[in-house]
Every structure is written in C-alpha cells, then in structure tokens.
Design a protein around this motif. Structure first.
Motif, PDB file in Angstrom:
ATOM      1  N   CYS A 114      37.560  32.259 -39.525  1.00  0.00           N
ATOM      2  CA  CYS A 114      36.383  32.759 -40.226  1.00  0.00           C
ATOM      3  C   CYS A 114      36.529  34.255 -40.499  1.00  0.00           C
ATOM      4  O   CYS A 114      35.615  35.036 -40.259  1.00  0.00           O
ATOM      5  N   ALA A 115      37.677  34.654 -41.001  1.00  0.00           N
ATOM      6  CA  ALA A 115      37.919  36.058 -41.334  1.00  0.00           C
ATOM      7  C   ALA A 115      36.922  36.498 -42.397  1.00  0.00           C
ATOM      8  O   ALA A 115      36.709  35.803 -43.384  1.00  0.00           O
ATOM      9  N   GLY A 116      36.273  37.646 -42.172  1.00  0.00           N
ATOM     10  CA  GLY A 116      35.341  38.190 -43.143  1.00  0.00           C
ATOM     11  C   GLY A 116      34.014  37.466 -43.238  1.00  0.00           C
ATOM     12  O   GLY A 116      33.206  37.767 -44.117  1.00  0.00           O
ATOM     13  N   CYS A 117      33.744  36.538 -42.354  1.00  0.00           N
ATOM     14  CA  CYS A 117      32.492  35.764 -42.411  1.00  0.00           C
ATOM     15  C   CYS A 117      31.286  36.590 -41.987  1.00  0.00           C
ATOM     16  O   CYS A 117      31.405  37.561 -41.246  1.00  0.00           O
ATOM     17  N   ASP A 118      30.101  36.169 -42.443  1.00  0.00           N
ATOM     18  CA  ASP A 118      28.842  36.764 -42.001  1.00  0.00           C
ATOM     19  C   ASP A 118      28.273  35.894 -40.897  1.00  0.00           C
ATOM     20  O   ASP A 118      27.698  34.839 -41.152  1.00  0.00           O
ATOM     21  N   LEU A 119      28.469  36.348 -39.666  1.00  0.00           N
ATOM     22  CA  LEU A 119      27.968  35.645 -38.500  1.00  0.00           C
ATOM     23  C   LEU A 119      26.954  36.508 -37.758  1.00  0.00           C
ATOM     24  O   LEU A 119      26.710  36.323 -36.575  1.00  0.00           O
ATOM     25  N   SER A 120      26.362  37.451 -38.475  1.00  0.00           N
ATOM     26  CA  SER A 120      25.391  38.352 -37.852  1.00  0.00           C
ATOM     27  C   SER A 120      24.217  37.547 -37.313  1.00  0.00           C
ATOM     28  O   SER A 120      23.695  36.673 -37.984  1.00  0.00           O
ATOM     29  N   GLY A 121      23.856  37.822 -36.073  1.00  0.00           N
ATOM     30  CA  GLY A 121      22.740  37.135 -35.442  1.00  0.00           C
ATOM     31  C   GLY A 121      23.042  35.713 -35.000  1.00  0.00           C
ATOM     32  O   GLY A 121      22.163  35.030 -34.488  1.00  0.00           O
ATOM     33  N   ALA A 122      24.267  35.257 -35.166  1.00  0.00           N
ATOM     34  CA  ALA A 122      24.609  33.873 -34.822  1.00  0.00           C
ATOM     35  C   ALA A 122      24.563  33.648 -33.308  1.00  0.00           C
ATOM     36  O   ALA A 122      24.888  34.532 -32.529  1.00  0.00           O
ATOM     37  N   ASP A 123      24.165  32.456 -32.901  1.00  0.00           N
ATOM     38  CA  ASP A 123      24.180  32.090 -31.486  1.00  0.00           C
ATOM     39  C   ASP A 123      25.475  31.343 -31.202  1.00  0.00           C
ATOM     40  O   ASP A 123      25.631  30.173 -31.568  1.00  0.00           O
ATOM     41  N   LEU A 124      26.407  32.056 -30.584  1.00  0.00           N
ATOM     42  CA  LEU A 124      27.708  31.484 -30.241  1.00  0.00           C
ATOM     43  C   LEU A 124      27.879  31.479 -28.722  1.00  0.00           C
ATOM     44  O   LEU A 124      28.979  31.627 -28.208  1.00  0.00           O
ATOM     45  N   THR A 125      26.772  31.277 -28.019  1.00  0.00           N
ATOM     46  CA  THR A 125      26.776  31.240 -26.563  1.00  0.00           C
ATOM     47  C   THR A 125      27.750  30.176 -26.069  1.00  0.00           C
ATOM     48  O   THR A 125      27.731  29.043 -26.551  1.00  0.00           O
ATOM     49  N   GLN A 126      28.625  30.558 -25.141  1.00  0.00           N
ATOM     50  CA  GLN A 126      29.608  29.686 -24.507  1.00  0.00           C
ATOM     51  C   GLN A 126      30.578  29.040 -25.495  1.00  0.00           C
ATOM     52  O   GLN A 126      31.203  28.022 -25.185  1.00  0.00           O
ATOM     53  N   ALA A 127      30.726  29.625 -26.676  1.00  0.00           N
ATOM     54  CA  ALA A 127      31.648  29.061 -27.669  1.00  0.00           C
ATOM     55  C   ALA A 127      33.097  29.246 -27.212  1.00  0.00           C
ATOM     56  O   ALA A 127      33.452  30.262 -26.624  1.00  0.00           O
ATOM     57  N   HIS A 128      33.908  28.249 -27.467  1.00  0.00           N
ATOM     58  CA  HIS A 128      35.339  28.315 -27.171  1.00  0.00           C
ATOM     59  C   HIS A 128      36.034  28.756 -28.453  1.00  0.00           C
ATOM     60  O   HIS A 128      36.281  27.947 -29.342  1.00  0.00           O
ATOM     61  N   LEU A 129      36.343  30.058 -28.516  1.00  0.00           N
ATOM     62  CA  LEU A 129      36.922  30.649 -29.722  1.00  0.00           C
ATOM     63  C   LEU A 129      38.310  31.199 -29.412  1.00  0.00           C
ATOM     64  O   LEU A 129      38.702  32.255 -29.894  1.00  0.00           O
ATOM     65  N   ILE A 130      39.052  30.461 -28.628  1.00  0.00           N
ATOM     66  CA  ILE A 130      40.396  30.869 -28.235  1.00  0.00           C
ATOM     67  C   ILE A 130      41.276  30.952 -29.479  1.00  0.00           C
ATOM     68  O   ILE A 130      41.403  29.991 -30.235  1.00  0.00           O
ATOM     69  N   GLY A 131      41.850  32.143 -29.705  1.00  0.00           N
ATOM     70  CA  GLY A 131      42.735  32.356 -30.849  1.00  0.00           C
ATOM     71  C   GLY A 131      42.043  32.372 -32.192  1.00  0.00           C
ATOM     72  O   GLY A 131      42.692  32.320 -33.232  1.00  0.00           O
ATOM     73  N   ALA A 132      40.729  32.489 -32.208  1.00  0.00           N
ATOM     74  CA  ALA A 132      39.974  32.465 -33.477  1.00  0.00           C
ATOM     75  C   ALA A 132      40.307  33.676 -34.336  1.00  0.00           C
ATOM     76  O   ALA A 132      40.537  34.769 -33.831  1.00  0.00           O
ATOM     77  N   ASP A 133      40.331  33.464 -35.650  1.00  0.00           N
ATOM     78  CA  ASP A 133      40.515  34.564 -36.592  1.00  0.00           C
ATOM     79  C   ASP A 133      39.140  34.998 -37.073  1.00  0.00           C
ATOM     80  O   ASP A 133      38.536  34.348 -37.917  1.00  0.00           O
ATOM     81  N   LEU A 134      38.678  36.114 -36.514  1.00  0.00           N
ATOM     82  CA  LEU A 134      37.397  36.698 -36.881  1.00  0.00           C
ATOM     83  C   LEU A 134      37.601  38.107 -37.419  1.00  0.00           C
ATOM     84  O   LEU A 134      36.696  38.937 -37.375  1.00  0.00           O
ATOM     85  N   SER A 135      38.791  38.357 -37.936  1.00  0.00           N
ATOM     86  CA  SER A 135      39.093  39.692 -38.444  1.00  0.00           C
ATOM     87  C   SER A 135      38.146  40.037 -39.587  1.00  0.00           C
ATOM     88  O   SER A 135      37.898  39.225 -40.472  1.00  0.00           O
TER      89      SER A 135
END
Length: 143
Positions: free
Chosen positions: A38-59
C-alpha cells in the motif's frame, strides 16, 4: 410542517458536525490487509490494531492518526511515511525502514524498535516511554 423540519435540521446539524470522521480509504485498508502492499496509500485515522504487517510496503503512506497498537511491522517499509500522531504503542518494529518518516507526536509507548533504519526521520514530541530501542540510532533529548 416546515417549522418542524427546520427545527429538526437545526437540532441535528451540530450532531452531524461533531461526529468523528475517518479519512482513510476503506479500499486501501483492505488492499493493505490483503496484499501487504500500500505504498502512497491514505490510511490516516485507520484502525490497524494488532495488524500483521510483516514486510508490508507502506512507503510514502499517510498513516497520520492511525491506530497501530500492537501491530507487527517487522521488516515493513515505512520510508517517507507520515505517522504523525499515530498510535504505535506496543508495536513491533524490528528491521523496519523508517528513513525520512515523520513520527512527530506519535505514541510509541512500550514499542519495540530493533535494528530499524531511521535516517532523516522526525521524532518531535514522540512518546517513547518504556520503548525498547536496540541497534537503532535514535537520540533522545538535548541538542
């Protein structure tokens, strides 16, 4: 009848204005949780509690105000991401890439930051209470 409608609208308007709004794009949240990309995504205010984002592309992603409490961001690419005001309490950031990321006013209480890359990142007023920092060049306080 018109008076009742006008009165009802006038009374309801403050409630609508006071409702919290979330800026995140639900499709992009789903994309992240499904693909870890999700590079460049708008995740402002998102609830990602306990999310497993191992190796995620959030650049370059906008995660300002996001809730990442207890999220596993091991090896995640957060380079250039906006994490201003995000809640990363008890998050796991081993080998995360945080180069040029903005973590101003972020809550990292009891987070674990091991061997993360942080060159050029901003940490103004970040809460690092109880945070374990190992092998990561973060300076705390002073000039």
């Amino acid at each position: 009848m018109k008076l009742a409608l006008a009165l009802g609208t006038a009374l309801a308007l403050p409630l609508v204005i006071a409702l919290p709004s979330q800026a995140e794009n639900p499709a992009q949240v789903q994309q992240l949780l499904t693909t870890n990309l999700c590079a460049g995504c708008d995740l402002s205010g998102a609830d990602l509690t306990q999310a497993h984002l191992i190796g995620a592309d959030l650049s370059g992603a906008n995660l300002s105000g996001a809730n990442l409490t207890e999220a596993n961001l091991e090896g995640a690419d957060l380079s250039g991401a906006n994490l201003e005001g995000a809640n990363l309490s008890q998050a796991f950031l081993t080998n995360a890439l945080l180069n040029n990321a903005v973590l101003d006013d972020a809550n990292l209480t009891e987070a674990r930051i091991y061997f993360a890359e942080v060159a050029g990142s901003s940490w103004l007023n970040a809460n690092l209470t109880g945070t374990e920092i190992v092998g990561t060049p973060i300076s705390i306080g002073g000039d």
